[in-house]
Write an enzyme that holds these catalytic residues in place. Structure first.
Site, PDB file in Angstrom:
ATOM      1  N   HIS A   1       0.830  -1.215   0.000  1.00 36.81           N
ATOM      2  CA  HIS A   1       0.000   0.000   0.000  1.00 36.81           C
ATOM      3  C   HIS A   1       0.863   1.263   0.000  1.00 36.81           C
ATOM      4  CE1 HIS A   1      -3.746  -2.246   0.642  1.00 36.81           C
ATOM      5  NE2 HIS A   1      -3.045  -2.992   1.466  1.00 36.81           N
TER       6      HIS A   1
ATOM      7  N   ASN B   1     -10.260  -3.144   2.099  1.00 39.68           N
ATOM      8  CA  ASN B   1      -9.946  -3.030   0.676  1.00 39.68           C
ATOM      9  C   ASN B   1     -11.212  -2.707  -0.110  1.00 39.68           C
ATOM     10  OD1 ASN B   1      -7.132  -3.600   0.674  1.00 39.68           O
ATOM     11  ND2 ASN B   1      -7.537  -5.798   0.807  1.00 39.68           N
TER      12      ASN B   1
ATOM     13  N   TYR C   1       0.330  -4.467  11.576  1.00 36.80           N
ATOM     14  CA  TYR C   1       0.181  -3.102  11.087  1.00 36.80           C
ATOM     15  C   TYR C   1       0.823  -2.088  12.031  1.00 36.80           C
ATOM     16  CZ  TYR C   1      -2.635  -4.181   7.015  1.00 36.80           C
ATOM     17  OH  TYR C   1      -3.036  -4.630   5.789  1.00 36.80           O
TER      18      TYR C   1
END
Length: 486
Positions: free
Chosen positions: A56, A129, A339
């Protein structure tokens, strides 16, 4: 604020007398190391780029608000979903997955759809997404999957052999591959695509009752997609097309909006549903669990500074508020750690103190120190817990709702391994024109694969999903569907 009569200064605030000429020993030099302004400029310039995201990396963002249109207090005590008309400020980042920071916007790739809600109970990140499913369902496979989407370490080129070898050996990817290779694989703009939480989450209400939930952001602009030839042309002529389109739309007052809907599943249904509801490669039937409208998201303000707001924005599925919790989804469980850990490495341990990430409510904890700690670092307050000096302490009313777990500690796969029914259903939902484009896209993507055994292995998956599907791909590649699957 006016810039008239503003002095240029160093980073420490000292005025700069000459910003055009470095200090040298005479007119021809050499340059003197005592020119600290020169050294500061060069050293800071060398460090202007934080490491880009591994995935990303290329993205665009915008500010906006979320307005609740349907009170959800029956299902969750999360305050942003309680009270019709309630508005919560938010920031969103759209992105491609596989490409680098300078890659083209119009490639065939899933799009990240990450929303940060600045709620009165702290930040809530919904990190999904533009697809309701994913390629894999266990986080242990994620580094290997992403390696196949990145560059070959020897040639530094994209490697279709790796892509299709991995997919053909991971049949759970078939549903997402079918989605990606179809028309929605290249959205016309970021405004003309839906967004999904993808994973299953858990909501809990004030009475301690819980349900499973899936999120769907449905674009009010309508879903529009981009043809391959147009996408390829734009990739060369305007690789920032999606970024530019979003910025210009908001700048011109054409504010894009999405309607948030959820699917709600009673906890007990998870034990009997025909697909594992925690398997992110599967969807829940809308007939079984209809969409329920929750609210409306509107994007109405562009960032003032891309780096400060879009590049330094950090999102994590683990950033939740009371009333919203994780499910046993194995892919989600890995993301809860990965993350935030990526952000601590990329932006720093204190990334949540940056303005774009900082909650609107005061964070009260015992985290101290670390690089770039630019607030008062807790001052002289108590720095441990438990303590008897009045420091912040736990609030039992915010404990998460329990759910039952059982079984041996072991490395086990999901019980349900039907990777073909939903992929076949998706194929059969498509019109004949859509199927034709899907097959063309797959054939074009697989032709560069050097080994026929990889192609044949993948063709078997297409055939098991739908016989016509497999036969048309095989014909396009001048191969035959293996007899053992017929």
């Amino acid at each position: 604020m006016s810039n008239v009569n503003k002095h240029l200064t160093t980073g420490t605030g000292a005025p700069v007398g000459d910003n055009q000429n470095s200090m040298t020993a005479g007119g021809r030099g050499p340059t003197l190391i005592q020119d600290v302004h020169l050294l500061e400029k060069l050293a800071h310039f060398n460090r202007e780029r934080v490491p880009e995201r591994v995935v990303h990396a290329k993205g665009a963002g915008a500010h906006g608000y979320f307005e609740l249109t349907n009170d959800m207090s029956k299902y969750t005590k999360a305050k942003l979903f309680n009270g019709v008309g309630k508005r919560t400020p938010m920031f969103i980042r759209f992105s491609t997955v596989a490409g680098e920071l300078g890659s083209a916007d119009t490639v065939r790739d899933p799009r990240g759809f990450a929303v940060k809600f600045y709620t009165e109970e702290g930040n809530y990140d919904l990190v999904g997404n533009n697809t309701p499913i994913f390629f894999i369902r266990d986080a242990i496979k994620f580094p290997d999957f992403i390696h196949t989407q990145k560059r070959d370490p020897r040639t530094h080129l994209k490697n279709p052999n790796a892509v299709w070898d991995f997919w053909s050996l991971s049949p759970e990817s078939l549903h997402q591959v079918t989605y990606l290779m179809g028309d929605r694989g290249i959205p016309a703009t970021l405004r003309h695509m839906n967004g999904y939480g993808s994973h299953t989450f858990k909501w809990g209400n004030a009475e301690g009752e819980a349900v499973w939930v899936k999120y769907h952001f449905i674009t009010e602009q309508g879903v529009k997609n981009m043809a391959n030839d147009v996408a390829a042309k734009l990739a060369g002529e305007n690789p920032d097309y999606h970024t530019e389109d979003l910025f210009n739309a908001i700048e011109n007052g054409d504010f894009p909006a999405w309607r948030l809907h959820v699917q709600i599943m009673p906890l007990e249904d998870a034990n009997t549903y025909r697909f594992d509801p925690f398997d992110v490669t599967k969807v829940w039937s809308h007939k079984d669990y209809p969409l329920i409208e929750v609210g409306r998201m509107v994007l109405n303000r562009n960032p003032e500074n891309y780096f400060a707001e879009v590049e330094q924005a950090t999102f994590s599925p683990g950033t939740m508020v009371p009333g919203i919790e994780a499910s046993p989804d194995k892919m989600l469980q890995g993301r809860l750690f990965a993350y935030s850990d990526a952000h601590r490495y990329r932006v720093g341990a204190n990334h949540n103190l940056l303005p774009i990430n900082r909650p609107k409510v005061e964070a009260q904890n015992y985290q101290r120190d670390g690089a770039m700690r630019f607030d008062n670092n807790g001052g002289g307050s108590v720095y441990y817990e438990p303590n008897s000096f009045g420091g912040p302490k736990e609030a039992p009313q915010y404990k998460q709702t329990p759910f039952e777990v059982s079984g041996e500690a072991a490395q086990v796969a999901y019980d349900h391994n039907d990777h073909y029914t939903q992929a076949g259903n998706l194929y059969r939902l498509m019109s004949e024109d859509e199927r034709g484009r899907l097959v063309e896209n797959i054939v074009a993507a697989m032709k560069p694969v050097e080994r026929d055994d990889i192609k044949l292995r993948q063709i078997q998956h297409f055939y098991k999903a739908d016989q016509e599907y497999g036969e048309r791909v095989a014909k396009g590649l001048n191969l035959q569907v293996p007899q053992e699957v017929k």
